[in-house]
Design a protein around this motif. Structure first.
Motif, PDB file in Angstrom:
ATOM      1  N   LYS A 146      88.929  52.177  23.637  1.00  0.00           N
ATOM      2  CA  LYS A 146      87.820  52.958  23.068  1.00  0.00           C
ATOM      3  C   LYS A 146      86.495  52.775  23.798  1.00  0.00           C
ATOM      4  CE  LYS A 146      90.292  54.574  19.625  1.00  0.00           C
ATOM      5  NZ  LYS A 146      90.664  56.021  19.587  1.00  0.00           N
ATOM      6  N   LYS A 148      83.540  53.378  25.689  1.00  0.00           N
ATOM      7  CA  LYS A 148      83.122  54.718  26.137  1.00  0.00           C
ATOM      8  C   LYS A 148      82.119  54.624  27.279  1.00  0.00           C
ATOM      9  CE  LYS A 148      82.965  59.267  25.420  1.00  0.00           C
ATOM     10  NZ  LYS A 148      84.150  60.136  25.586  1.00  0.00           N
ATOM     11  N   THR A 150      79.651  57.179  29.362  1.00  0.00           N
ATOM     12  CA  THR A 150      79.072  58.527  29.347  1.00  0.00           C
ATOM     13  C   THR A 150      78.119  58.694  30.515  1.00  0.00           C
ATOM     14  OG1 THR A 150      79.191  58.487  26.928  1.00  0.00           O
ATOM     15  CG2 THR A 150      77.819  60.193  27.937  1.00  0.00           C
ATOM     16  N   ARG A 182      86.763  54.609  28.833  1.00  0.00           N
ATOM     17  CA  ARG A 182      87.111  55.988  28.498  1.00  0.00           C
ATOM     18  C   ARG A 182      85.981  56.926  28.911  1.00  0.00           C
ATOM     19  NH1 ARG A 182      91.049  58.137  26.642  1.00  0.00           N
ATOM     20  NH2 ARG A 182      91.948  56.140  25.957  1.00  0.00           N
TER      21      ARG A 182
END
Length: 391
Positions: A146, A148, A150, A182
């Motif tokens: 999970k 993350k 960005t 991710r």
């Protein structure tokens, strides 16, 4: 003879260079690791300086290309090194294995700029590397991670990371973290790989875990809180992270199996010597047939493990189509079997085996985790079965 059987049958015929590698590593471990291993374990002391000193022997980049300072050796050569180091201390050997796995991912999947920026300092062990895949909710199901990442900054020049990695060996001590994050959709296609320096803004570490074994090696969470990492640190491309992780684990599984093998050999050697000295009912205990049979089984199991492991490493060196299956088979068999050997060595010692000063209980504790990491042995069975049924 079948090619696989032929490869297996010839693995004990190591060449002169490989025997020299074994001897050099064993001599280093005997002088610099073995005399201190019990104290490191008892005090939970991380021998940073000793680990980094192995860069002078080429252990910072065992199977890394020579143009960036690596030794350019093969996977069988690496197995010999990790086996010899683990005879002195499995935790010490495994930390060097993890560093090499992280460095290999950069060497294999990085562009030329990334290779030149990171690897010369990693192969010399000026920089230590850790591998960060597991998360609090994603272990065996690695594709469910999970954490993350960005895109941000002008033209997406940075990634901002949020999340945490769990059970990371060397966390807080290592200078570089090769992390799976991710960047896209759920599942393996949304996973990417970033190389993260220790001084990245927003990177922090949890407290050291109080573990059953590997006491000399710190294991912590790696925590990302709006952690900024340059986009130029992305390996290969977005969505390639799961492929990179799985490729790295093939070699990592061989390495950790080698660590089990070295530890088991050490435990067996101690048990054999002890059985020759310890007396009961008027004779040394190695004169009792029940114990002789136990020792015979231990010796057989060690050599069966060694043959399978060397054969699997040879397949990975040759890039055989079934190298992944053999890596999984070796990891499963060797780590299970060698833990049992160490446990039997403790039994041979009786009550003395339960005492720290004899070094056996440490080996049992250290080898137990090898059945879990680099993919649990249950997952190894899944991988082997998939190869067999063609999924």
């Amino acid at each position: 003879m079948d090619a696989a059987l032929d490869a297996t049958a010839t693995q004990f015929e190591l060449n002169e260079d490989q025997r020299a590698i074994q001897d050099m590593t064993a001599a280093f471990a005997a002088e610099n690791v073995a005399p201190h291993a019990l104290d490191w374990d008892k005090e939970r002391y991380f021998p940073n300086d000793v680990i980094r000193s192995t860069g002078e022997l080429g252990f910072g980049g065992i199977y890394i290309n020579e143009d960036v300072g690596g030794s350019g050796l093969g996977r069988l050569d690496a197995v010999l090194i990790f086996e010899a180091l683990a005879a002195a201390c499995p935790g010490f050997s495994s930390m060097i294995s993890i560093h090499n796995m992280a460095a290999w991912m950069i060497d294999k999947f990085g562009n030329e700029d990334q290779r030149q920026r990171f690897l010369p300092k990693m192969t010399s062990f000026e920089w230590m590397g850790s591998y960060a895949l597991t998360e609090p909710g994603a272990g065996s199901d690695a594709a469910a991670l999970k954490t993350k990442a960005t895109r941000s900054g002008g033209n997406g020049s940075d990634y901002v990371l949020n999340g945490a990695k769990q059970f990371i060996s060397g966390a807080g001590e290592s200078d570089v973290y090769v992390a799976m994050v991710r960047t896209g959709e759920d599942g393996p296609k949304g996973v990417s790989t970033l190389v993260i320096p220790k001084d990245a803004p927003g990177l922090s570490f949890g407290t050291a875990e109080n573990k059953m074994g590997w006491h000399m090696q710190p294991t912590r969470q790696v925590i990302f809180e709006d952690c900024k990492v340059p986009a130029e640190n992305l390996l290969s491309g977005e969505g390639d992270g799961f492929k990179i992780a799985m490729a790295g684990l093939d070699g990592g599984r061989l390495n950790i199996a080698a660590c089990s093998l070295g530890g088991a050999q050490s435990a067996f050697d101690k048990a054999l010597a002890y059985a020759h000295e310890r007396k009961a009912f008027g004779k040394t205990i190695d004169q009792f047939q029940a114990l002789q049979f136990k020792l015979a089984d231990m010796e057989t199991d060690i050599n069966a493990s060694r043959m399978l492991l060397y054969a699997a490493a040879s397949k990975l060196d040759r890039k055989a189509h079934d190298a992944g299956k053999w890596s999984a088979m070796a990891k499963r068999f060797v780590t299970d079997t060698c833990f049992d050997v160490a446990n039997e060595a403790l039994q041979v010692h009786g009550g003395y085996g339960y005492l720290h000063d004899y070094g056996i209980e440490k080996l049992v504790r250290d080898l137990r985790v090898h059945q879990i990491l680099e993919g649990t042995n249950e997952i190894m069975r899944v991988i082997i079965a998939r190869h067999l049924i063609g999924k």
